[in-house]
Design a protein around this motif. Structure first.
Motif, PDB file in Angstrom:
ATOM      1  N   GLN A 145      -8.645  -0.793   9.104  1.00  0.00           N
ATOM      2  CA  GLN A 145      -7.280  -1.319   9.229  1.00  0.00           C
ATOM      3  C   GLN A 145      -7.135  -2.136  10.508  1.00  0.00           C
ATOM      4  O   GLN A 145      -6.500  -3.189  10.530  1.00  0.00           O
ATOM      5  CB  GLN A 145      -6.271  -0.161   9.242  1.00  0.00           C
TER       6      GLN A 145
ATOM      7  N   MET B  63      -8.688  -5.414  10.091  1.00  0.00           N
ATOM      8  CA  MET B  63      -7.824  -6.229   9.233  1.00  0.00           C
ATOM      9  C   MET B  63      -6.712  -6.877  10.063  1.00  0.00           C
ATOM     10  O   MET B  63      -6.389  -8.065   9.905  1.00  0.00           O
ATOM     11  CB  MET B  63      -7.221  -5.302   8.158  1.00  0.00           C
TER      12      MET B  63
ATOM     13  N   TRP C 124      -3.445  -7.469   3.450  1.00  0.00           N
ATOM     14  CA  TRP C 124      -2.140  -6.878   3.733  1.00  0.00           C
ATOM     15  C   TRP C 124      -1.704  -7.162   5.169  1.00  0.00           C
ATOM     16  O   TRP C 124      -0.516  -7.364   5.441  1.00  0.00           O
ATOM     17  CB  TRP C 124      -2.193  -5.364   3.484  1.00  0.00           C
TER      18      TRP C 124
ATOM     19  N   THR D  36      -7.184   3.249  10.857  1.00  0.00           N
ATOM     20  CA  THR D  36      -8.630   3.389  10.723  1.00  0.00           C
ATOM     21  C   THR D  36      -9.323   2.140  11.287  1.00  0.00           C
ATOM     22  O   THR D  36      -8.677   1.093  11.458  1.00  0.00           O
ATOM     23  CB  THR D  36      -9.020   3.529   9.244  1.00  0.00           C
TER      24      THR D  36
ATOM     25  N   PRO E 266       0.782  -1.239   0.000  1.00  0.00           N
ATOM     26  CA  PRO E 266       0.000   0.000   0.000  1.00  0.00           C
ATOM     27  C   PRO E 266       0.814   1.291   0.000  1.00  0.00           C
ATOM     28  O   PRO E 266       0.229   2.361  -0.084  1.00  0.00           O
ATOM     29  CB  PRO E 266      -0.816  -0.118   1.290  1.00  0.00           C
TER      30      PRO E 266
ATOM     31  N   THR F 259       1.007  -0.230  13.012  1.00  0.00           N
ATOM     32  CA  THR F 259       0.432   0.860  12.213  1.00  0.00           C
ATOM     33  C   THR F 259      -1.040   0.579  11.923  1.00  0.00           C
ATOM     34  O   THR F 259      -1.887   1.471  12.048  1.00  0.00           O
ATOM     35  CB  THR F 259       1.214   1.013  10.891  1.00  0.00           C
ATOM     36  N   LEU F 260      -1.348  -0.665  11.559  1.00  0.00           N
ATOM     37  CA  LEU F 260      -2.738  -1.003  11.240  1.00  0.00           C
ATOM     38  C   LEU F 260      -3.625  -0.903  12.480  1.00  0.00           C
ATOM     39  O   LEU F 260      -4.733  -0.360  12.434  1.00  0.00           O
ATOM     40  CB  LEU F 260      -2.827  -2.417  10.655  1.00  0.00           C
TER      41      LEU F 260
END
Lengths: 357, 243
Positions: free
Chosen positions: A219, A222, A158, A216, A100, A211-212
Motif C-alpha cells: 500500500q 502504491m 486506488w 502494508t 476497496p 491510510t495507504l
C-alpha cells in the motif's frame, strides 16, 4: 451516513484555505451591502460605471453593462471550469466499482456526484452571461473548448484516487480561492460554494494516502507511485509560466484573476511540502529545498512542453475522455427526446383540460 | 426475538441493496443528462447506505466476527443471497429504470413492514430506508412514464425492458411464513403501485409463466460472478489491509 464518516486528522490540510474562502464570503456580503442600487444611473456612462465597480472591488452583476472581451473571457473561463468538473468525474469514477471498502465506495460516489453538481452550478453561472448550457456542451464535445489537462492522465491504482484528492483538488483550491473574490458576482459566489466542497474532497484524498502510507508495504508503494506520477502534472495545472501566459494581464486588470500562475504554483508547493512529510511520502524532486532568502521552496518546474502536448490532445487519455463523454451524450439522446416529448404531451393534456373546464 | 431468521433476512436485503448500488454506480459519468448523473448517484448512495447497515447487523447477528467489508468483499457468488433482478446488467436507461421501479415498489412495502417488526435494529433500518425508497419509486415511476409515453423509440425500449425484467419480480414475493416479514404479503402493495404506472406509461405486462429465481439460495445468474470479481478485486489483492 456517507461522505463524512471518518475521523478528521488534526494535521490534515484545508484549514488555512478554508479560512480564506470564508473571508471572501464575508467580503462578498460587505460588497453587496454597500452596493449601489441597480445598474448605472440613466445618462451615466456604462463603461465608466463598470470601471468604478472594478476599482471599488464591488461585483459586476448579470444586469450590468460589461466590455465584450470581459464577457467572452468569463464565458471561456467558467465554461472550461464546468467542463473540467464534468470530465474530471471520469478518472475518479473509474474506481467506484472497485473501491476497496464500502465506506470508501460511498465517499467516492458522493465525491463524483459533487463534481457533477459543481459542473451544473458553473454552467448556470455561465448562463448568466447569455450563453446556454447546451451551446457550451456542444463546444466541449466539438473540441472547441478545453477542460483541465490534468484529467487526461489515467488513474491506474486506488492510490491515484487519493492523489487526485490531495494534489489535484488541492491545486484546484489554491487556484480557486482567489476566484472567490473575482469581480463577476455569480462566478465569485459559485467559487465560494465549490471551494468549500473541494476542501472537503482534499481532506478525503489526504486521508486515503495517509491510510495507504501507514499500511502494508504494498500500500505504501502504491501511495508513493501515485505521488511520483501526479506531482508534476499537478504543478502544470497552474498553467504556463508567467512570461508565456496569454490571458493573464487583462484578467488581472479586470480582477477576474488575482495572482499570477507562478505565484499560485509557488503557494501550492509550499503548502504540499509539509503535508508530504506528514504522509511520510517523498515528493519526486531532488532539487526541492527551502530558500531562506525567498522564504519559499525552490523546486523543479514541470515539463511545459508536455503540458502543451496534453493541451493539444496528445495526453495519455484525451481521446478516451472525449470519446466517453461523446458516447454518454449520444447514448442519452433518445432519453432526452422522450422526456421532451412526454412533457409536450402533458402540457397539451393540461391545456385540453383547461379548455374543457 | 433475534435468531437465524433475522440473519438470513438482513443478509438477503443487504445483498439486494449492495448489488443494486454496484449496478447503479456503473452509471456514474454515463447518464443521459447531468441531472440524472446526480440522481442515480444519489440512489446508489442510498442503497449502499442501507447495505452497510444491513450487512453490519447481519455480521453482528452471525457472531463470527465478520463486518460489512468481510461480508461484501470476501464471499463468493454462491454465498450471496440477493434476488436475481438486481444483478442483471444495466442495459440501456429503460432497463435500468424499469428495474429500479420493480425494486423500489418491492422495497417500499418491505421496509415499511420491517419498520414495524419486533427486531429493533431492523425496525430502525426499515424506518430510515423506506423514506429513501419512496423517492426511488417516484423517480423510477416518472421515468417509466416518460419513456413509455414519450417517443416511438423510447416506448419500444421501455416495453422491451418490461418484457425482459417482468419475470424476475416473482422471486421477490416467494412465500416465507417464518421470516420476520413474509415477502408474499407485500405483493398486493407492489401490484397496486406498479400496475397503474405501467398502464399510464402505455406499457403491458408480458404473458409468460417463466419465473426465474434461486438468488435467495445462492443460485444466481452468470452475471453476478463478474460483478463481484470487479467489486472485490482490490480488496482481495491485499489480504488483511486497512483502507
Amino acid at each position: 451516513m456517507y461522505g463524512n464518516d471518518f475521523v478528521p486528522q488534526e494535521d490534515a490540510p484545508g484549514g488555512g484555505l478554508l479560512g480564506q474562502v470564508e473571508a471572501a464570503e464575508v467580503a462578498l456580503r460587505e460588497a453587496a451591502a454597500r452596493s449601489r442600487e441597480g445598474a448605472a444611473a440613466p445618462g451615466e456612462d456604462p463603461a465608466a460605471y463598470f470601471a468604478d465597480v472594478i476599482d471599488a472591488d464591488q461585483k459586476i452583476e448579470p444586469r450590468d453593462w460589461m466590455p465584450d472581451a470581459y464577457r467572452r473571457t468569463l464565458v471561456r473561463q467558467i465554461a472550461q471550469h464546468a467542463h473540467s468538473e464534468i470530465i474530471g468525474m471520469q478518472p475518479e469514477g473509474n474506481w467506484i466499482s472497485r473501491a476497496p471498502s464500502l465506506k470508501r465506495k460511498a465517499i467516492l460516489l458522493a465525491k463524483v456526484q459533487d463534481e457533477a453538481g459543481h459542473g451544473l452550478y458553473l454552467y448556470a453561472a455561465a448562463e448568466t452571461l447569455g450563453v446556454s448550457r447546451d451551446e457550451l456542451v456542444e463546444l466541449l464535445l466539438d473540441g472547441r473548448q478545453k477542460y483541465s489537462s490534468i484529467f487526461n492522465y489515467p488513474t491506474l491504482t486506488w492510490a491515484d484516487v487519493g492523489a487526485i484528492g490531495w494534489l489535484v483538488d488541492g491545486a484546484a483550491i489554491v487556484n480557486q480561492v482567489p476566484l472567490c473574490r473575482c469581480s463577476y458576482g455569480p462566478y465569485a459566489r459559485a467559487m465560494i460554494r465549490v471551494c468549500k466542497e473541494e476542501s472537503f474532497h482534499q481532506r478525503q484524498g489526504f486521508e486515503i494516502l495517509h491510510t495507504l502510507s501507514h499500511g502494508t508495504p504494498a500500500q505504501r508503494a502504491m501511495a508513493q507511485d501515485a505521488l511520483d506520477r501526479w506531482w508534476y502534472p499537478s504543478l502544470a495545472m497552474f498553467g504556463p509560466p508567467d512570461g508565456d501566459s496569454t490571458h493573464s494581464a487583462q484578467s488581472m486588470a479586470w480582477k477576474i484573476k488575482r495572482f499570477s500562475n507562478d505565484e499560485l504554483r509557488q503557494r501550492f508547493v509550499d503548502m504540499c511540502v509539509q503535508q508530504a512529510e506528514i504522509l511520510g511520502l517523498t515528493i519526486p524532486d531532488p532539487d526541492l529545498r527551502w530558500n531562506e532568502e525567498r522564504q519559499a521552496y525552490d523546486f523543479t518546474q514541470p515539463d511545459y512542453d508536455e503540458l502543451m502536448r496534453v493541451i493539444k490532445g496528445e495526453g495519455p487519455c484525451n481521446r478516451q475522455r472525449m470519446e466517453h463523454r461523446r458516447r454518454a451524450h449520444a447514448d442519452g439522446a433518445w432519453v432526452r427526446e422522450a422526456a421532451t416529448a412526454y412533457a409536450a404531451k402533458q402540457r397539451a393534456e393540461s391545456q385540453r383540460e383547461k379548455v374543457a373546464a | 426475538m433475534k435468531g437465524p431468521l433475522d440473519f438470513t433476512l438482513a443478509l438477503a436485503l443487504g445483498d439486494d441493496a449492495l448489488v443494486a448500488a454496484q449496478r447503479l454506480g456503473e452509471w456514474a459519468t454515463r447518464a443521459p443528462e447531468m441531472e440524472e448523473d446526480i440522481a442515480l448517484a444519489n440512489i446508489a448512495l442510498d442503497q449502499l447506505g442501507a447495505a452497510r447497515l444491513l450487512l453490519s447487523y447481519a455480521g453482528e447477528l452471525e457472531g463470527a466476527g465478520r463486518d460489512e467489508d468481510a461480508l461484501a468483499f470476501l464471499r463468493d457468488d454462491r454465498e450471496f443471497r440477493n434476488c436475481l433482478l438486481v444483478e442483471l446488467p444495466n442495459g440501456d436507461f429503460a432497463v435500468t429504470m424499469v428495474k429500479l421501479l420493480l425494486l423500489a415498489a418491492y422495497q417500499v412495502p418491505l421496509y415499511t413492514a420491517l419498520a414495524g417488526c419486533a427486531d429493533e435494529r431492523l425496525a430502525a433500518i426499515g424506518a430510515k430506508a423506506r423514506k429513501e425508497s419512496a423517492y426511488h419509486l417516484d423517480h423510477a415511476a416518472l421515468w417509466v412514464k416518460r419513456l413509455g409515453d414519450g417517443t416511438d423509440e423510447s416506448h419500444r425500449r421501455a416495453q422491451a425492458a418490461v418484457d425482459q425484467l417482468w419475470p424476475y419480480h416473482h422471486e421477490l414475493f416467494t412465500a416465507d411464513p417464518a421470516a420476520p416479514v413474509d415477502p408474499a404479503g407485500l405483493r398486493a402493495d407492489f401490484d397496486a403501485v406498479v400496475h397503474p404506472v405501467l398502464a399510464e406509461a402505455t406499457l403491458t405486462r408480458p404473458a409468460t409463466g417463466w419465473t426465474p429465481g434461486g438468488g435467495r439460495d445462492g443460485v444466481h445468474t452468470e452475471h453476478l460472478s463478474f460483478l463481484l470479481a470487479e467489486m472485490q478485486v482490490l480488496h482481495r489483492a491485499h489480504p488483511g489491509a486497512q483502507w
